[in-house]
Structure formats: structure tokens, C-alpha cells
Design a protein around this motif. Sequence first.
Motif, PDB file in Angstrom:
ATOM      1  N   CYS A  39       0.286  14.995 -46.485  1.00  0.00           N
ATOM      2  CA  CYS A  39      -0.576  15.713 -45.542  1.00  0.00           C
ATOM      3  C   CYS A  39      -0.874  17.101 -46.078  1.00  0.00           C
ATOM      4  O   CYS A  39       0.041  17.825 -46.501  1.00  0.00           O
ATOM      5  CB  CYS A  39       0.094  15.822 -44.167  1.00  0.00           C
ATOM      6  N   SER A  87       2.931   6.751 -38.331  1.00  0.00           N
ATOM      7  CA  SER A  87       2.765   8.203 -38.383  1.00  0.00           C
ATOM      8  C   SER A  87       1.310   8.561 -38.632  1.00  0.00           C
ATOM      9  O   SER A  87       0.513   7.729 -39.067  1.00  0.00           O
ATOM     10  CB  SER A  87       3.648   8.775 -39.497  1.00  0.00           C
ATOM     11  N   GLU A 120      -2.333  21.100 -45.711  1.00  0.00           N
ATOM     12  CA  GLU A 120      -2.107  22.134 -44.709  1.00  0.00           C
ATOM     13  C   GLU A 120      -3.106  22.030 -43.563  1.00  0.00           C
ATOM     14  O   GLU A 120      -2.821  22.420 -42.435  1.00  0.00           O
ATOM     15  CB  GLU A 120      -2.200  23.518 -45.354  1.00  0.00           C
ATOM     16  N   GLU A 121      -4.294  21.484 -43.850  1.00  0.00           N
ATOM     17  CA  GLU A 121      -5.308  21.304 -42.805  1.00  0.00           C
ATOM     18  C   GLU A 121      -5.125  19.996 -42.029  1.00  0.00           C
ATOM     19  O   GLU A 121      -5.897  19.704 -41.108  1.00  0.00           O
ATOM     20  CB  GLU A 121      -6.715  21.317 -43.417  1.00  0.00           C
ATOM     21  N   GLY A 122      -4.111  19.200 -42.393  1.00  0.00           N
ATOM     22  CA  GLY A 122      -3.874  17.942 -41.697  1.00  0.00           C
ATOM     23  C   GLY A 122      -4.624  16.764 -42.284  1.00  0.00           C
ATOM     24  O   GLY A 122      -4.666  15.697 -41.676  1.00  0.00           O
ATOM     25  N   GLN A 123      -5.212  16.913 -43.482  1.00  0.00           N
ATOM     26  CA  GLN A 123      -5.887  15.792 -44.127  1.00  0.00           C
ATOM     27  C   GLN A 123      -4.866  14.824 -44.715  1.00  0.00           C
ATOM     28  O   GLN A 123      -3.791  15.233 -45.171  1.00  0.00           O
ATOM     29  CB  GLN A 123      -6.804  16.295 -45.252  1.00  0.00           C
ATOM     30  N   THR A 124      -5.198  13.533 -44.690  1.00  0.00           N
ATOM     31  CA  THR A 124      -4.329  12.503 -45.261  1.00  0.00           C
ATOM     32  C   THR A 124      -4.734  12.298 -46.718  1.00  0.00           C
ATOM     33  O   THR A 124      -5.853  11.871 -47.000  1.00  0.00           O
ATOM     34  CB  THR A 124      -4.463  11.183 -44.486  1.00  0.00           C
ATOM     35  N   CYS A 136      -1.106  12.314 -39.913  1.00  0.00           N
ATOM     36  CA  CYS A 136      -1.040  13.722 -40.321  1.00  0.00           C
ATOM     37  C   CYS A 136      -1.460  14.642 -39.183  1.00  0.00           C
ATOM     38  O   CYS A 136      -0.900  15.719 -39.002  1.00  0.00           O
ATOM     39  CB  CYS A 136      -1.926  13.948 -41.549  1.00  0.00           C
ATOM     40  N   LYS A 137      -2.477  14.223 -38.419  1.00  0.00           N
ATOM     41  CA  LYS A 137      -2.871  14.922 -37.199  1.00  0.00           C
ATOM     42  C   LYS A 137      -3.754  13.981 -36.384  1.00  0.00           C
ATOM     43  O   LYS A 137      -4.101  12.891 -36.839  1.00  0.00           O
ATOM     44  CB  LYS A 137      -3.600  16.238 -37.512  1.00  0.00           C
ATOM     45  N   THR A 138      -4.106  14.401 -35.186  1.00  0.00           N
ATOM     46  CA  THR A 138      -4.913  13.568 -34.302  1.00  0.00           C
ATOM     47  C   THR A 138      -6.219  13.161 -34.976  1.00  0.00           C
ATOM     48  O   THR A 138      -6.866  13.966 -35.646  1.00  0.00           O
ATOM     49  CB  THR A 138      -5.224  14.320 -32.996  1.00  0.00           C
ATOM     50  N   LYS A 139      -6.599  11.892 -34.801  1.00  0.00           N
ATOM     51  CA  LYS A 139      -7.824  11.298 -35.331  1.00  0.00           C
ATOM     52  C   LYS A 139      -7.779  11.036 -36.834  1.00  0.00           C
ATOM     53  O   LYS A 139      -8.769  10.577 -37.409  1.00  0.00           O
ATOM     54  CB  LYS A 139      -9.058  12.140 -34.980  1.00  0.00           C
ATOM     55  N   GLU A 140      -6.639  11.323 -37.476  1.00  0.00           N
ATOM     56  CA  GLU A 140      -6.474  10.936 -38.871  1.00  0.00           C
ATOM     57  C   GLU A 140      -5.997   9.478 -38.921  1.00  0.00           C
ATOM     58  O   GLU A 140      -5.484   8.947 -37.936  1.00  0.00           O
ATOM     59  CB  GLU A 140      -5.468  11.856 -39.568  1.00  0.00           C
TER      60      GLU A 140
END
Length: 379
Positions: A62, A30, A64-68, A32-36
Motif C-alpha cells: 500500500c 484486506s 502512502e496515498e492508499g493505492q494498491t 489498502c483503503k476504502t474502494k480499493e
Amino acid sequence: MILILTLFFLLNPPLTHLIVVANIETCLDSVCKTKEPLIRFPFYKKEKQGKTCGYPGFRVSCSEEGQTLLNLPYWGELRIQEINYATQQLWVNDPNNCLPKRLLSLNLSASPYDAVYYQKFTFFNCSFNLEYLVHRYNPIPCLSDSSKYAVFATPSPTVHSYLSSVCDFVETLKVPVQSPFYDHVLSSDLSDDLRLSWDSPACGRCESHGGRCAFKTNSTFELDCSYVSSEGISRGARYALAICLGVPALLCCMGILSCICSRLRVETQGWAWGHETVPDFEALSGSRPTTVSGLDGPTIESYPKIVIGQSKRLPMPDDRTCSICLSEYVPKETVKSIPECGHCFHAQCIDEWLPLNASCPICRTSPRKLPQPLARSLS
């Protein structure tokens, strides 16, 4: 066509794949978002994955901004920038962009992580002769007020002695750093990512050989290294198969194309001479594809080997990725260089390449074979 599709899936496995281990629930890789960073065992996402998908102390979330985010006891949340599963290391930073403030309350004692390198830094709060100090040293912006005071952190005994006479001492502590600072470094804003490592679970050997770690059962912490994945086989075996299947297939295609081109030339000339088909003996007896023999074992074994250090530096500065398997070099891997051109490759990759192809994969330089008497003495 079947050979081409087979090679494609061997060399380009899907990014997100399913790992199946007996008696363990199915866990998906999995992000959190692309490039994470990619999240897989021992890490697991608390929102979507069960506890059996990861190891205690490795739960991430994750933002709200998609940071791990990784939550450490006594220290709070840190943003994960990168994870290296083979070396069991990760790089973290402060999600609020003020890592030095977090360092002042550093506490890793209750976490499974430790620093790869520690270095002693002394913090000073300076308000006297501020313009000179800011110009000479590197202040920590998020802890300073440009018009009133500036906070500095120094590993240098000389700078420590000077700042002690003109500034207020704050604290001296050991700071986790990516690599040691040398004596010529006067001060640092300590904004670089922290480099942490973990010893347990010990999955580095499994990961470095293309396997995946997981629990054997749901009731114990006993580990199992599974090779049942979309990759199917190890990196070296995949590329050995690709070479063994690809070279004959390429030669076969070249032979078929040569025959078709020869036939077309004969027919074209026949129509040009009044629809009479006149054999073009030169075309029909043209050169056929020949198999290029590779290098012998003693010659390949004589090439110099290099064990990659933490800096990942190689003799040629642009060598960061093995051009055969397209994998980036990691510390402690063994690479081998071709003496004639100096290009480096994973030792396993080039050992599988050269017996089939007597040329450098990058510049196509043809390495020289050892003289037969010397080759026989080495074999």
C-alpha cells in the motif's frame, strides 16, 4: 423475526470475513483503503500478512496515498485498479500517470502474469507540421512537449506509412490492451488500464462456484478449495433457501395481518352500533393468501440461453447485473432470457425462481406456459 434475521445474513454476508482452512494460519481479507481492490489469496499484503496467505509473485503493498501496488520484476510498481478472482484477471496502471513510458520497457517474462490481448503499436516522435498532426491524431501527453514535439502511437498500417515520412521512428512493440483496436483507430494515447491474467494458481473454478483457494499446508504449494466462509453456502443455494423460506413467511404474515384487520373491523362496527358486536361475515370470509404456482420444467428449459462474451453485452443494454442474486455478470457465464419481456438473469437463478414465482422478477410479466402436449413431449 428469526426468519427475517436468517434471510438478512444469508443475503448480506459481511464484506471482510475470516477463511479457516485446516493446518493453515488464519488470513483476513484486506484493503489498502476504502474502494480499493479486495486483497485475498493468491494476493497478500507484505505489511500485515504472512507468505502462507498468498502465492509467490502475488505480494502487494500500500502506498502512502492508499493505492494498491504490485511490484513486477524488471518493470517496477504498478497500481492495481481491479481484480477479478473468478476469471483470474487484474487491471493495472502506472501510479505516476504515464503508462506509455512504462510500456516502452515492458517485460513480463519473470512475473506470473501475461496479457489477455496484445496488439502491435509503432511509436513516432514528430516535430514537423506539429499543429496539423496534433489536430489529426491523438498524441501521448506525458511523452510530448506541446511546443516542440509530440509522440504518437499507432496500430494502423496507413498511419504508420504516413508518419514514417514526416516523423522520427521510435520503436514498434506489442502492447497489452484491454481489447483489440480496430482499423479505424488512427492512434491512441495508451492511457487505458492494462488487462493482465494469471494461470497459476488455478483458482478460477473454485472462486466462480463460491469457494476460496488456500494452501493445504504451510510446507507445500498444494491448493485446497474451501467453502468455510461467512457466505457458508453457494450463491444459488442461498437464494433458493431465501425463496423457500421467504415466500411462506410472507404469506403467513399476510394471513395474520388479514385476521387482525378483520377483527378490528368487527369491533369497530360493534362500537358504532351501541357496543353490539355484529359479525362482519364479508370480512371474516375474506380472501385468504393463496400460493401462486410457478412454471413447469419444460417451459423453463425452453427459454433461450446466452453465454456472456468479453464485452458483457446482452440484448437489453442496461442488463449488467442479475436482479435475483444482485451479482454483476462476468464473461463466460450462462444467462437465460424470458421471451415475453427479454429480461436476462443467471440461468441458475431464474431456474430456481420460476418454479416458485410465475412472473419476471423485474417487470412482473407472467410468462406463458407451453401447451400441455408440447410440454409432455419435451419432458
